[in-house]
Design an enzyme around this catalytic site. Structure first.
Site: not given
Length: 379
Positions: A89, A92, A94, A96, A132, A272, A275
């Site tokens: 991605d 972003s 990070n 995880w 969230y 991106d 997306t």
């Protein structure tokens, strides 16, 4: 001569060793629809794509940003390796994945990292918190060897998710996310994977490139540290970044039939891979639909595709056309535009998200050495 040929083959082999194949699968939206859950979910969680880029907009869950993503690749974490399917991605920063400490039903349907089974894992007391709309995902940060293709990143920091609210992630076709944007937007100050690749000289060049095949064709990939020039026969247009956060660039205008219709005074755009659609400010979307002669729901007759014009993006003094074959989606005999409206906070200016619909038409090079995006038309 034989030695030169051998060296050339070795270099070529190393180049391809850094290539991560991406497979296309059903999107989260498709899975929810098949299970009869989509309408209920969207009523409960109104979706605004802008929330990904403006963290204060907590009206939607971060995972919603990947509702339509269909391209996924494999990585492994730990010693011995534990494999995961992730989204690569560029929107972003990070990394995880779910962990064995997560008891949420959503985690039970995905691969979960077990730190006790890795001899190279180093734990921390640092917590991970991702907000969230209806709760939060919590977890911890840890360090371990992350393998991407044949690249081993030692002591890479990543998030081990411990709780994930709601049922939506249960149907997600991916386990986690590997962010490829800049350190400046990384949660908890975690160093992104590609930054460590560069620091440790694990890539030949400080760049990576992305090719997304169309429709059901195979061959999509992320290539770390190299440009595959078989995809740049039309030349490369280099565009400077306007911000070192996301892969953000300045657009001059967007035109149809030679006439600027939106972004007339310039606007910002983020390239991106996370997306799928073209995300457009709501007002600009209404103007664009009007210029295309399409109703507000974006639906058209499939037989009318050939009569639609190109949408042309003017960036850094050059034109980048998007033909109707790229921006119209067909599903079960119905056709609609791959454009999506979003609410952008006042004062942030006009922001567009150039997702996979745009990337399908261009081989994209993300260059950290000089902070530029390179585009090469594929067709």
């Amino acid at each position: 001569m034989k030695l030169l040929l051998l060296l050339g083959l070795v270099t070529l082999a190393q180049c391809f060793a850094l290539r991560v194949p991406l497979r296309k699968a059903k999107s989260l939206r498709q899975s929810l629809k098949e299970h009869g859950l989509l309408e209920h979910y969207l009523r409960q969680h109104p979706y605004n794509p802008a929330a990904k880029y403006f963290p204060t907009l907590l009206s939607s869950e971060p995972l919603q940003n990947f509702m339509d993503t269909q391209y996924f690749g494999a990585i492994s974490i730990g010693t011995p390796a534990q494999e995961f399917t992730v989204i690569f991605d560029t929107g972003s920063s990070n990394l995880w994945v779910p962990s064995v400490y997560c008891s949420s039903p959503a985690c039970g349907n995905h691969k979960r990292f077990n730190p006790e089974k890795s001899s190279t894992f180093v734990g921390t007391n640092e917590s991970l918190y991702i907000a969230y709309g209806t709760g939060s995902m919590t977890g911890v940060l840890g360090y371990d060897t992350v393998t991407v293709s044949d690249i081993k990143v030692i002591n890479q920091i990543f998030g081990l998710a411990e709780t994930e609210p709601g049922t939506v992630f249960y149907y997600a076709p991916f386990d986690g996310i590997l962010g490829l944007a800049f350190p400046s937007i990384s949660s908890s100050g975690a160093t992104p994977v590609f930054d460590n690749m560069m620091t440790e000289d694990l890539v030949a060049r400080d760049l990576f490139s992305v090719y997304l095949s169309k429709n059901e064709q195979k061959g999509s990939f992320v290539l770390f540290g190299a440009i595959d020039h078989s995809y740049t026969t039309n030349g490369i247009s280099w565009i400077p970044l306007s911000a070192e956060t996301y892969w953000q660039i300045t657009m001059d205008s967007v035109s149809i039939a030679g006439v600027p219709v939106v972004c007339s005074n310039g606007c910002q755009a983020i390239v991106d891979t996370g997306t799928s659609l073209l995300a457009v400010p709501n007002q600009a979307l209404n103007t664009l639909l009007g210029a295309l002669g399409v109703g507000s729901n974006g639906e058209i007759s499939c037989s009318a595709i050939s009569s639609l014009p190109d949408i042309v993006f003017h960036i850094n003094g050059q034109a980048f056309p998007l033909p109707p074959s790229a921006y119209v989606m067909e599903n079960d005999g119905y056709c609609s535009l791959g454009l999506q409206g979003m609410n952008v906070p006042t004062g942030s200016g006009e922001l567009w998200i150039l997702g996979d619909i745009f990337i399908h038409e261009y081989y994209v090079i993300f260059n950290r050495a000089n902070n530029m995006v390179g585009l090469s038309r594929l067709h």
